[in-house]
Design a protein around this motif. Structure first.
Motif, short mmCIF file in Angstrom:
data_model
loop_
_atom_site.label_atom_id
_atom_site.label_comp_id
_atom_site.label_asym_id
_atom_site.label_seq_id
_atom_site.Cartn_x
_atom_site.Cartn_y
_atom_site.Cartn_z
N ALA A 295 21.65 6.94 -4.83
CA ALA A 295 21.74 8.22 -5.33
C ALA A 295 20.55 8.98 -5.16
O ALA A 295 20.46 10.09 -4.33
N LEU A 296 19.43 8.50 -5.29
CA LEU A 296 18.05 9.02 -5.23
C LEU A 296 17.89 8.91 -3.76
O LEU A 296 17.18 9.96 -3.26
N GLY A 297 18.18 7.92 -2.92
CA GLY A 297 18.36 8.03 -1.59
C GLY A 297 18.78 9.31 -0.81
O GLY A 297 18.20 9.84 0.01
N THR A 298 20.13 9.43 -1.10
CA THR A 298 20.82 10.45 -0.89
C THR A 298 20.23 11.78 -1.02
O THR A 298 20.15 12.81 -0.30
N ALA A 299 19.61 11.90 -2.40
CA ALA A 299 18.98 13.37 -2.73
C ALA A 299 17.68 13.49 -1.83
O ALA A 299 17.26 14.63 -1.51
N ALA A 300 16.75 12.46 -1.57
CA ALA A 300 15.62 12.53 -0.69
C ALA A 300 16.13 12.88 0.65
O ALA A 300 15.49 13.76 1.19
N GLN A 301 17.19 12.19 1.04
CA GLN A 301 17.61 12.47 2.48
C GLN A 301 17.81 14.20 2.67
O GLN A 301 17.47 14.76 3.59
#
Length: 286
Positions: free
Chosen positions: A185-191
């Protein structure tokens, strides 16, 4: 050699200091809730039209895509009139959806392919009573932007290598900290934020629609207690971004903070932007 901080034409850095991740009130009419639900749906592979489709990046909520419920006419011309030039656009109207959950159920049942289409980067939602209009769009020029696929996990390895030994961040000393685990989820937010900065040619934690790093993390499905964000612009490799973050006391302190246990990271580039490439690292604790 260190890169200048806060220079628009060279490498730049910015951070969000550690803060509690509180739940903010949802949009009174449910538009924000529906966007969050759609991004949750897109964050996982789904079965659609007798096949399984891969997860897609989160959509950015754009106020100028919120077309009237009864709109009829040319979509591209209407959006151009409000300052949005669309390469791809799709409008979906729903009726008899009492809340965001029912609206998502209808979308998933009848429009799953559009909902999971990774060509779309932006979304607009309008609601009047039980009627909804959802607009999915890709801005003109979106094809020129590219995402770095491998650097996200490379940054995880580099952060954990940095945390493995004591370090001075400016005048503050940090002991070695446990390695971080990857959080999707944090990776998605960062992307999503890296893409937004590259496409929108800006450098800030708050995006043009006013969403903060905590808003983006919650929209991506993160439900943790603490959150921190480092961003950078202009660095041409994960190693260069890490070098600049570690050379900045505030960014270094975020990376070394033992309260964080998870992270996500991503970069995106657009040749038309001032910095060229934009980096986002989101750190969290469940």
């Amino acid at each position: 050699m260190r890169h200048p901080v806060r220079s628009r034409r060279f490498a730049s850095l910015c951070l969000t200091i550690l803060f509690p991740l509180f739940t903010s009130p949802a949009h009174a009419r449910g538009e924000g809730q529906l966007v969050s639900a759609i991004n949750d749906y897109r964050s996982q592979s789904q079965r659609c039209d007798w096949r399984r489709l891969r997860a897609a990046p989160p959509l950015a909520l754009r106020s100028n895509l919120a077309l009237p419920i009864g709109f009829r006419g040319g979509l591209r011309d209407a959006l151009k009139d409000v300052g949005y030039q669309a390469r791809e656009v799709r409008s979906i109207r729903l009726t008899d959806a009492r809340d965001a959950d029912e609206a998502l159920e209808m979308l998933a049942d009848e429009h799953c392919a559009a909902l999971l289409d990774n060509r779309y980067a932006d979304i607009g939602v309008n609601r009047v009573g039980d009627e909804w209009r959802v607009v999915l769009a890709q801005p003109m020029g979106g094809a020129r932007m590219s995402d770095a696929g491998a650097p996200d996990k490379t940054l995880l390895a580099q952060v954990n290598a940095a945390r493995a030994k004591p370090r001075m961040c400016g005048r503050q000393r940090f002991g070695a900290a446990r390695p971080l685990s990857w959080n999707a989820a944090l990776g998605t937010a960062a992307q999503g934020h890296s893409r937004s900065m590259a496409r929108g040619n800006y450098f800030a934690h708050r995006d043009p629609d006013g969403r903060s790093s905590s808003d983006r993390a919650k929209s991506a499905g993160f439900r943790g207690r603490k959150l921190g964000e480092n961003i950078a612009a202009g660095q041409r490799s994960p190693s260069q971004a890490m070098h600049d973050w570690l050379a900045s006391p505030g960014h270094c302190a975020n990376l070394m903070n033992s309260m964080f246990t998870q992270m996500g990271a991503a970069s995106a580039s657009d040749s038309r932007s001032d910095a060229g490439v934009y980096w986002t690292m989101v750190l969290g604790a469940p």
